[in-house]
Design an enzyme around this catalytic site. Structure first.
Site: not given
Lengths: 405, 130
Positions: A201, A224, A361
């Protein structure tokens, strides 16, 4: 260099699409980002000018492919500010990178050893360690972090002489909070544990510096950070990668094979069995180039400003509970007690607004927050203030429509 | 118990030409579904594999099956109303002979039946037949 979201938007062809007869508002960036034209071009260019298998062929195309492939490795090392005496190993993504480490260190885990993670982990940085603990008889411990990402002093004893591995996310995928990485890594190193950082992230938003972090391993995914899916990397210090048992064996990772024995290749190849995802590697390199051309600091400020706008618009609304911090985040994760997040998501989708509803998740974290799921809007560099506003407007409409029981 | 009329529901859903219209119709249909009590929302009545929680209860009288279902999500309750309008009032043998998935496809709900929800719905249909 200055950053302008409206200009950068033009580089992403998909963003001009309509979804369900409304302009697409893509706010599911923590799940995956869209891809800029330079990344798409790199993939096409690879297949139209360079496609061949790498490392093995002594022919023109193979040389071209291999050169681009290895250049990409240097590119990613530079992107991470990797020190010398470290390597970048290609993986399918963060999940495979973490699994490689969990599998690779199994030989040095004894019963009663401890594997430490935090309470903000994605399942990808939880289940591989839990399974490793099951296999070895080691104990999986979970360092409690608050939902604000704080580490309370009374939990210092979680780092002790039995701690073999400390694995921690840089940023929570579910709520967008940063972890106190620096302090925790120092504590882990003080007890001699291997350290792994889940950077999935972080890479799209922060300039990553693994030299400064000084972790043994760093895992991330290309998709990502504006790159293709199916490619990611495991960064590791040479001495740490050296002791890993390969997760997969086969071609490319060997130097000599007989029916009775196999001599493994040197790093990084030893941990890269089979034909790699060459197009993915080249696309990821292009994504690094794309990011290098931006003013990363301004870009992050912009993304945080969008999240802050949504936070401020919704914070006084009594129907809404927000789990993300007010500042220093690019994510707004929320719930509306009494309305299922899937229903909110359904209405947002009908209006062309793409977000994520679910447990992200992270079941144990959801339990810690006392919810079964949240609705997450996550921002990327190409999002605009009018999109942030549209999300708020449509969410309030959804509450209006769904709230009357 | 509210009577769920298959033909009326199908006609209503077929007038929906946008995702928004279908969304609103499902929300409206969700109100036709009788809710289960907390005592009925127990683990053994739960259908596994759905993104939202779904409970399904079956009653048989003179060989005719009547189902009751509930969910914590409204859209799912709307879909359940559609499913029950198909399944209620049939014998087990009739249900087993029916292609419920194919019939469900006639309701113009494809965008709500795709992706991860599909598995959950197939689980519901399977349970109705079993």
């Amino acid at each position: 260099m200055s950053f302008d979201a409206n200009t950068i938007r033009d580089e992403f062809p998909i963003l001009s699409m309509e979804a369900n007869e409304h302009p697409l508002v893509y706010l599911d960036n923590a799940a995956t980002t869209q891809k800029p034209q330079v990344v798409l071009d790199a993939l096409i260019s690879y297949y139209t000018t360079s496609n061949a298998n790498v490392h093995r062929g002594a022919h023109y195309l193979s040389d071209r492919a291999t050169a681009q492939f290895e250049h990409a490795r240097d590119r990613v090392a530079q992107f991470l500010n990797a020190p010398e005496n470290s390597y970048v190993i290609w993986t399918k993504g963060t999940t495979e990178a973490i699994n490689q480490v969990a599998h690779g260190l199994e030989w040095c885990i004894a019963p009663d050893d401890e594997i430490l993670i935090t309470s903000l982990e994605h399942h990808a940085n939880l289940v591989p360690w839990q399974q490793l603990a099951f296999r070895t008889g080691a104990r999986l411990r979970v360092l409690p972090l608050t939902s604000k990402g704080e580490w309370e002093p009374e939990y210092a004893h979680y780092f002790n002489e039995r701690t073999r591995i400390f694995a921690c996310t840089q940023i929570s995928n579910a709520i967008g909070v940063k972890t106190p990485l620096k302090d925790m890594l120092a504590a882990a190193k003080a007890v001699g544990a291997f350290t792994l950082v889940d950077g999935a992230q972080a890479v799209a938003h922060y300039e990553v510096d693994v030299t400064e972090l000084d972790c043994d391993f760093y895992a991330f995914s290309g998709h990502k950070m504006y790159g293709p899916t199916g490619i990611g990397a495991l960064y590791g210090k040479a001495h740490a990668l050296d002791v890993l048992t390969p997760l997969q064996t086969g071609g490319e990772m060997v130097s000599h094979v007989t029916y009775n024995s196999t001599e493994f290749n040197t790093l990084p190849y030893r941990l890269e069995a089979g034909t790699p995802n060459i197009e993915g590697v080249i696309g990821l390199s292009a994504a690094c180039d794309f990011l290098a051309c931006q003013d990363r600091e301004d870009m992050l400020i912009w993304e945080q400003k969008l999240a802050r706008y949504v936070y401020d618009e919704l914070k006084f609304n009594n129907d809404i509970e927000i789990y993300s911090p007010a500042t220093d985040t690019t994510v707004v994760s929320l719930s509306v007690p009494g309305i299922h997040t899937l229903d909110l998501n359904g209405y947002l989708d009908s209006q062309g607004v793409a977000v994520r509803a679910g447990s992200h998740c992270a079941h144990p974290l959801m339990a810690q927050l006392g919810v079964s799921s949240t609705l997450r809007a996550s921002f990327a560099c190409y999002n605009t203030l009018s999109e942030a506003r549209r999300f708020c407007d449509v969410l309030l409409e959804a509450i209006e429509i769904l709230g009357d029981d | 118990m509210t009577e769920l009329n298959r033909d009326a529901i199908q006609a209503q859903l077929q007038t929906c030409t946008s995702k928004e219209a279908t969304f609103k119709e499902l929300v409206s249909l969700s109100k036709q579904l009788d809710r289960l009590t907390d005592a009925e929302k127990i683990e053994e009545n739960k259908v596994k594999g759905c993104e939202s929680a779904v409970w399904l209860i079956e009653r048989q009288e003179n060989g005719v099956c009547t189902f009751q279902a509930d969910s914590d999500a409204k859209l799912m309750r709307g879909v359940l109303a559609v499913i029950l309008s198909l399944a209620n009032g049939h014998s087990k043998a009739e249900l087993q002979a029916m292609d419920l998935a194919a019939e469900l496809n006639e309701f113009n709900l494809s965008s709500y039946l795709t992706s991860s929800r599909t598995n959950g719905i197939l689980g519901i249909l399977k349970r109705i037949k079993s």
